[in-house]
Design a protein around this motif. Structure first.
Motif, PDB file in Angstrom:
ATOM      1  N   PHE A 350       0.942  -0.869  -0.335  1.00  0.00           N
ATOM      2  CA  PHE A 350       0.029  -0.047  -0.022  1.00  0.00           C
ATOM      3  C   PHE A 350       1.090   1.091  -0.374  1.00  0.00           C
ATOM      4  N   TYR A 351       2.031   1.415   1.084  1.00  0.00           N
ATOM      5  CA  TYR A 351       2.992   2.232   0.613  1.00  0.00           C
ATOM      6  C   TYR A 351       4.335   2.964  -0.461  1.00  0.00           C
ATOM      7  N   THR A 352       4.088   1.509  -0.707  1.00  0.00           N
ATOM      8  CA  THR A 352       4.406   1.771  -2.432  1.00  0.00           C
ATOM      9  C   THR A 352       3.167   2.504  -3.843  1.00  0.00           C
ATOM     10  N   MET A 353       2.139   1.893  -3.596  1.00  0.00           N
ATOM     11  CA  MET A 353       0.832   2.284  -4.484  1.00  0.00           C
ATOM     12  C   MET A 353       1.080   3.807  -4.412  1.00  0.00           C
ATOM     13  N   GLY A 354       0.875   4.022  -3.185  1.00  0.00           N
ATOM     14  CA  GLY A 354       0.719   5.632  -3.087  1.00  0.00           C
ATOM     15  C   GLY A 354       1.930   6.296  -3.112  1.00  0.00           C
ATOM     16  N   VAL A 355       3.144   6.170  -2.691  1.00  0.00           N
ATOM     17  CA  VAL A 355       4.373   6.768  -2.713  1.00  0.00           C
ATOM     18  C   VAL A 355       4.925   7.192  -4.355  1.00  0.00           C
ATOM     19  N   PHE A 356       4.324   6.213  -5.070  1.00  0.00           N
ATOM     20  CA  PHE A 356       4.695   6.327  -6.470  1.00  0.00           C
ATOM     21  C   PHE A 356       3.367   6.942  -7.306  1.00  0.00           C
ATOM     22  N   THR A 357       2.442   6.892  -6.625  1.00  0.00           N
ATOM     23  CA  THR A 357       1.924   7.889  -7.802  1.00  0.00           C
ATOM     24  C   THR A 357       1.978   9.395  -6.958  1.00  0.00           C
ATOM     25  N   TYR A 358       2.248   9.537  -5.942  1.00  0.00           N
ATOM     26  CA  TYR A 358       2.427  11.030  -5.674  1.00  0.00           C
ATOM     27  C   TYR A 358       4.218  11.575  -6.447  1.00  0.00           C
TER      28      TYR A 358
END
Length: 580
Positions: A350-358
């Motif tokens: 989940f963290y990776t999903m969000g951070v790469f989107t940002y």
């Protein structure tokens, strides 16, 4: 920024993704997973520690006893850091060269394959190296990966698009293996209590590689030509291999030596070929669907739907084989029943999903809404790199000093949620200071949580299962970065198209002229800066709303990551290599 609105070709330096990110020791000869083993997976947790102590802190001399002489340890770790740097650099080095290479090879229409080939092979093969190194040993696998990386880079110095794509694919196998095995090998030679610090330093090296790839690629291409960007990496990979060959001398009994006393035919019989095939093919399908869907392949096309369905079927078949067929599964999915293994994997996902989107859509917002140039965008990412370095090393130092990580995970979650909230309030009136600091909380939180989940994963299971368990986390992270940015892309594109269509057709009465303006606005994030004044505000507003849709998705995934991190247990961080 033209063409940047299709983030399906993910610049994921770590999907090999975000550092040398997790791994550890190996399975013993014939170490099969059974019910008794699964019941022991609360090994070392504070709640169930057999010592009766409620403290996870182990008293022992600091850095007690590396697995090898310190001189050799430092040479090996330096070599592993260099391999991590090369893997990250090679994932991003083509970003500034794509148009040059494609034009030189007359292959502009197939430019995406040059970038995607490396990422596909890196993500698909990376989960295999944990179990394979259990069987064949760390050193032989590292040598194979160095060879693949070097030969792949050499193949890339070609005048054929096909050979270039093949070279990138082979390089991706080596790069993914070096990233995974580098982390696993460090855990063979460094005590767990100090592991977080070395992990943090490794993340800094990976970040340097990812950050410098585009710049170095452009400089070398301008001075010598784009082929030398790949050729100059060949001797560096060979140097890493030579250093590892002469210095990685693990002591007798180390699980990093592989299956002791077995000949090659016996070792080959232990390889889970069916499970490995199903895992690689299913991940290749998932990654290809995420990378090309909505850009080269329409979401509602038969090809895209078939690709998704076949990939899901193969993934289910893989899970069945690992659970019921393979005597030594390449990824023991039963270990997901252990709370810390599952929660740390989901946290990374989940963290990776969000951070790469940002990382992708904040620059798009700056470009389309604020009108910033590529250079100005790059400057605003500098604090983010400093934050990731500080977060990773800081987390390692904290765990080395205290032997704890759960409270740090909670504090990291609070920092991440603060960053999510800050981005959600972004507006065209954002101050210059906030532009530079906008991604700092997420960067620091992400690098910190990578180190925390690594240590929690290593400490959560008996050492003989840790390399295999690490493969689970690699799989979650590799798919998380791709799926996250691809889902965000679909959200962004749908919101953008809906808003632009409504506003442009309302402002422009001529349908043909409106269609041309709409197409230009959809394809170029900078179009608003040159568009007629009458529609400029409509385009900027539409991009702002679309970016906020992507930010909302990223915020939700980061929040889920924070939630899942709360389910990790606190485990003992041992200060010695023998975790008794």
């Amino acid at each position: 920024m033209t063409g940047s609105l299709h983030p399906n070709i993910i610049k994921d330096a770590s999907t090999g993704s975000a550092g040398v990110v997790a791994g550890e020791l190996a399975a013993e000869d014939a170490g099969l997973i059974n019910d008794a083993t699964l019941k022991s997976h609360n090994y070392g947790s504070v709640e169930t520690s057999t010592s009766g102590s409620t403290s996870p802190v182990e008293t022992h001399s600091e850095d007690s006893d590396f697995a090898m002489p310190k001189a050799q340890v430092y040479v090996v770790i330096s070599s592993l850091y260099m391999s991590s740097y090369l893997a990250a650099l090679d994932a991003t080095v083509v970003t500034t060269l794509l148009s040059i290479i494609a034009s030189d090879l007359n292959a502009v229409a197939r430019i995406s394959w040059i970038a995607t080939a490396y990422l596909l092979s890196c993500a698909a093969f990376q989960p295999l190296f944990g179990k394979l190194s259990d069987i064949f040993g760390r050193k032989p696998l590292l040598m194979v990966c160095c060879f693949c990386f070097a030969i792949g880079c050499f193949i890339c110095s070609t005048d054929s698009l096909l050979m270039l794509v093949i070279g990138r694919f082979v390089t991706g196998i080596g790069g993914g293996g070096l990233t995974a095995l580098g982390t696993i090998t460090m855990s063979d030679i460094v005590p767990l209590r100090s592991r977080g610090l070395y992990q943090g330093l490794g993340n800094v090296c990976f970040g340097l590689g990812a950050a410098s790839g585009g710049v170095l690629g452009g400089v070398v291409a301008d001075l010598l030509g784009w082929k030398y960007v790949f050729l100059l990496q060949v001797p560096l990979a060979m140097l890493v291999g030579i250093a590892i060959y002469f210095n990685l001398n693990l002591p007798a009994g180390s699980p990093g030596l592989g299956a002791y006393g077995s000949d090659m035919s016996t070792k080959l019989k232990r390889v889970d070929f069916l499970g490995s095939f199903l895992l690689v093919t299913s991940l290749m399908g998932v990654m290809a669907a995420a990378s090309f869907g909505g850009r080269d392949i329409a979401y509602d096309s038969v090809l895209f739907i078939s690709l998704v369905v076949i990939s899901c079927v193969l993934l289910l078949a893989f899970a069945y084989v690992e659970l019921y067929v393979s005597p030594e599964p390449v990824i023991p999915v039963e270990l997901l029943a252990e709370r810390t293994v599952l929660s740390s994997s989901l946290t990374n996902w989940f963290y990776t999903m969000g951070v790469f989107t940002y990382l992708f859509y904040v620059p798009i917002y700056f470009t389309s809404v604020l009108g910033l140039s590529a250079t100005e965008n790059g400057l605003r990412l500098v604090p983010n790199f400093l934050a990731t370095s500080t977060g990773s090393v800081g987390a390692g130092l904290y765990m080395k000093a205290t032997g704890r990580y759960y409270k740090l995970a909670v504090a990291t979650g609070i920092l991440a949620l603060f960053g999510v909230t800050n981005v959600s309030f972004i507006s065209p009136r954002i101050s210059l200071v906030n532009q530079f600091l906008l991604q700092l909380p997420q960067g620091m939180a992400y690098s910190s949580i990578l180190t925390i989940t690594l240590l929690s994963l290593i400490a959560a299971v008996p050492s003989k299962y840790q390399a295999c368990t690490t493969s689970i986390q690699y799989t979650f992270r590799a798919t998380g970065s791709t799926l996250g940015v691809s889902i965000a892309s679909a959200i962004f594109q749908n919101i953008l198209k809906t808003n632009l269509s409504s506003k442009i057709y309302e402002l422009i009465s001529d349908p043909l002229k409106a269609a041309i303006v709409l197409e230009n606005a959809l394809e170029n994030a900078q179009y608003a800066q040159t568009a007629p004044h009458a529609i400029r505000d409509a385009i900027i507003d539409s991009y702002g709303i679309a970016c906020k849709g992507a930010f909302a998705f990223a915020g939700a995934t980061v929040a889920l990551g924070v939630l899942t991190s709360l389910f990790m247990r606190e485990h003992v961080l041992h200060t010695s290599m023998s975790r008794d």
